[in-house]
Design a protein around this motif. Structure first.
Motif, PDB file in Angstrom:
ATOM      1  N   ALA A 180       1.431 -15.234  -2.625  1.00 56.18           N
ATOM      2  CA  ALA A 180       0.525 -14.189  -2.165  1.00 56.18           C
ATOM      3  C   ALA A 180       1.136 -13.436  -0.995  1.00 56.18           C
ATOM      4  O   ALA A 180       0.991 -12.229  -0.871  1.00 56.18           O
ATOM      5  CB  ALA A 180      -0.815 -14.793  -1.770  1.00 56.18           C
ATOM      6  N   SER A 194       4.390 -10.460  -0.988  1.00 58.96           N
ATOM      7  CA  SER A 194       4.256  -9.040  -1.270  1.00 58.96           C
ATOM      8  C   SER A 194       4.433  -8.180  -0.020  1.00 58.96           C
ATOM      9  O   SER A 194       4.459  -6.967  -0.112  1.00 58.96           O
ATOM     10  CB  SER A 194       2.895  -8.774  -1.899  1.00 58.96           C
ATOM     11  N   ASN A 250       2.376  -3.936   2.344  1.00 58.92           N
ATOM     12  CA  ASN A 250       1.816  -4.927   1.427  1.00 58.92           C
ATOM     13  C   ASN A 250       1.665  -4.300   0.053  1.00 58.92           C
ATOM     14  O   ASN A 250       0.790  -3.459  -0.160  1.00 58.92           O
ATOM     15  CB  ASN A 250       0.454  -5.408   1.940  1.00 58.92           C
ATOM     16  N   SER A 251       2.497  -4.696  -0.884  1.00 58.79           N
ATOM     17  CA  SER A 251       2.457  -4.131  -2.235  1.00 58.79           C
ATOM     18  C   SER A 251       1.485  -4.858  -3.161  1.00 58.79           C
ATOM     19  O   SER A 251       1.331  -4.488  -4.315  1.00 58.79           O
ATOM     20  CB  SER A 251       3.856  -4.154  -2.858  1.00 58.79           C
ATOM     21  N   ASP A 252       0.819  -5.876  -2.644  1.00 55.05           N
ATOM     22  CA  ASP A 252      -0.084  -6.683  -3.459  1.00 55.05           C
ATOM     23  C   ASP A 252      -1.437  -5.989  -3.618  1.00 55.05           C
ATOM     24  O   ASP A 252      -1.769  -5.072  -2.869  1.00 55.05           O
ATOM     25  CB  ASP A 252      -0.266  -8.060  -2.800  1.00 55.05           C
ATOM     26  N   SER A 253      -2.221  -6.464  -4.571  1.00 55.91           N
ATOM     27  CA  SER A 253      -3.567  -5.938  -4.777  1.00 55.91           C
ATOM     28  C   SER A 253      -4.595  -6.672  -3.921  1.00 55.91           C
ATOM     29  O   SER A 253      -5.780  -6.371  -3.982  1.00 55.91           O
ATOM     30  CB  SER A 253      -3.946  -6.022  -6.260  1.00 55.91           C
ATOM     31  N   ASN A 254      -4.138  -7.638  -3.124  1.00 56.76           N
ATOM     32  CA  ASN A 254      -5.000  -8.378  -2.201  1.00 56.76           C
ATOM     33  C   ASN A 254      -4.513  -8.161  -0.784  1.00 56.76           C
ATOM     34  O   ASN A 254      -3.327  -7.948  -0.551  1.00 56.76           O
ATOM     35  CB  ASN A 254      -4.968  -9.882  -2.501  1.00 56.76           C
ATOM     36  N   GLU A 255      -5.438  -8.250   0.184  1.00 55.98           N
ATOM     37  CA  GLU A 255      -5.025  -8.149   1.580  1.00 55.98           C
ATOM     38  C   GLU A 255      -4.234  -9.390   1.966  1.00 55.98           C
ATOM     39  O   GLU A 255      -4.400 -10.451   1.365  1.00 55.98           O
ATOM     40  CB  GLU A 255      -6.231  -7.962   2.495  1.00 55.98           C
ATOM     41  N   PRO A 275      -4.086  -4.340   4.344  1.00 55.77           N
ATOM     42  CA  PRO A 275      -4.844  -4.162   3.104  1.00 55.77           C
ATOM     43  C   PRO A 275      -3.914  -3.946   1.904  1.00 55.77           C
ATOM     44  O   PRO A 275      -2.725  -3.676   2.082  1.00 55.77           O
ATOM     45  CB  PRO A 275      -5.683  -2.913   3.380  1.00 55.77           C
ATOM     46  N   PRO A 276      -4.445  -4.031   0.697  1.00 57.56           N
ATOM     47  CA  PRO A 276      -3.625  -3.751  -0.489  1.00 57.56           C
ATOM     48  C   PRO A 276      -2.988  -2.365  -0.390  1.00 57.56           C
ATOM     49  O   PRO A 276      -3.641  -1.408   0.023  1.00 57.56           O
ATOM     50  CB  PRO A 276      -4.628  -3.802  -1.643  1.00 57.56           C
ATOM     51  N   ASP A 277      -1.719  -2.273  -0.729  1.00 59.80           N
ATOM     52  CA  ASP A 277      -0.959  -1.023  -0.641  1.00 59.80           C
ATOM     53  C   ASP A 277      -1.053  -0.400   0.752  1.00 59.80           C
ATOM     54  O   ASP A 277      -0.972   0.809   0.904  1.00 59.80           O
ATOM     55  CB  ASP A 277      -1.413  -0.017  -1.703  1.00 59.80           C
TER      56      ASP A 277
END
Length: 162
Positions: A20, A23, A47-52, A79-81
């Motif tokens: 997790a 990212s 943060n490239s993930d879809s979750n914070e 935050p995400p992105d």
């Protein structure tokens, strides 16, 4: 649950959390920006993930001088992105061939840059394009925002894969 199942679950937890957190990368770096005749340096995390991702206690440092760690404050969540900008009000590290390393709160390396060189160009920085990607280029800076992808003229911009 049987003791062996609990042991396996506990053994896998660090792997799950590191996936997790994997990212978050160093996305853009400015080593020689002049502001009121003071050299200001900054590092942008992405943060490239879809979750914070909670990056509290993470740090950036020079590969060559690990004693000069700069820590992310407690309670910092990307935050995400999203982006997080670390500003250094004074010259933080040598800006000739610097490699910057991102470590998590357990001192585990999460990311590193290519060797970065100063440019004496205040409106340009080294960054990944697209954001979070594997290619680095010298481009118009965009601290805390999506990378521009607009190459700077001062040095020959080269997409470098890391």
């Amino acid at each position: 649950m049987r003791p062996t199942q609990i042991f396996i679950l506990l053994a896998l937890l660090p792997c799950i959390f590191s996936l997790a957190a994997g990212s978050v990368v160093i996305n853009e770096v400015e080593l020689d920006y002049l502001e009121d005749d003071v050299e200001v340096q900054w590092v942008e995390l992405y943060n490239s993930d879809s979750n914070e991702v909670d990056v509290s206690g993470w740090a950036v440092m020079s590969r060559d001088d690990t004693s000069r760690k700069e820590f992310v404050p407690e309670g910092t969540v990307i935050p995400p992105d999203g982006f997080y900008l670390m500003n250094f009000g004074e010259k933080w590290l040598n800006n000739f061939g610097a490699v910057i390393v991102l470590v998590n709160d357990m001192d585990r390396e999460m990311d590193r840059t290519i060797g970065l060189f100063d440019s004496q160009e205040d409106s340009c920085a080294w960054g990944r394009y697209p954001d979070g990607g594997s290619e680095w280029m010298f481009m118009e800076s965009s601290p805390g925002d999506a990378n521009s992808g607009v190459p700077c003229d001062e040095v020959e911009s080269k997409a470098l894969r890391f």
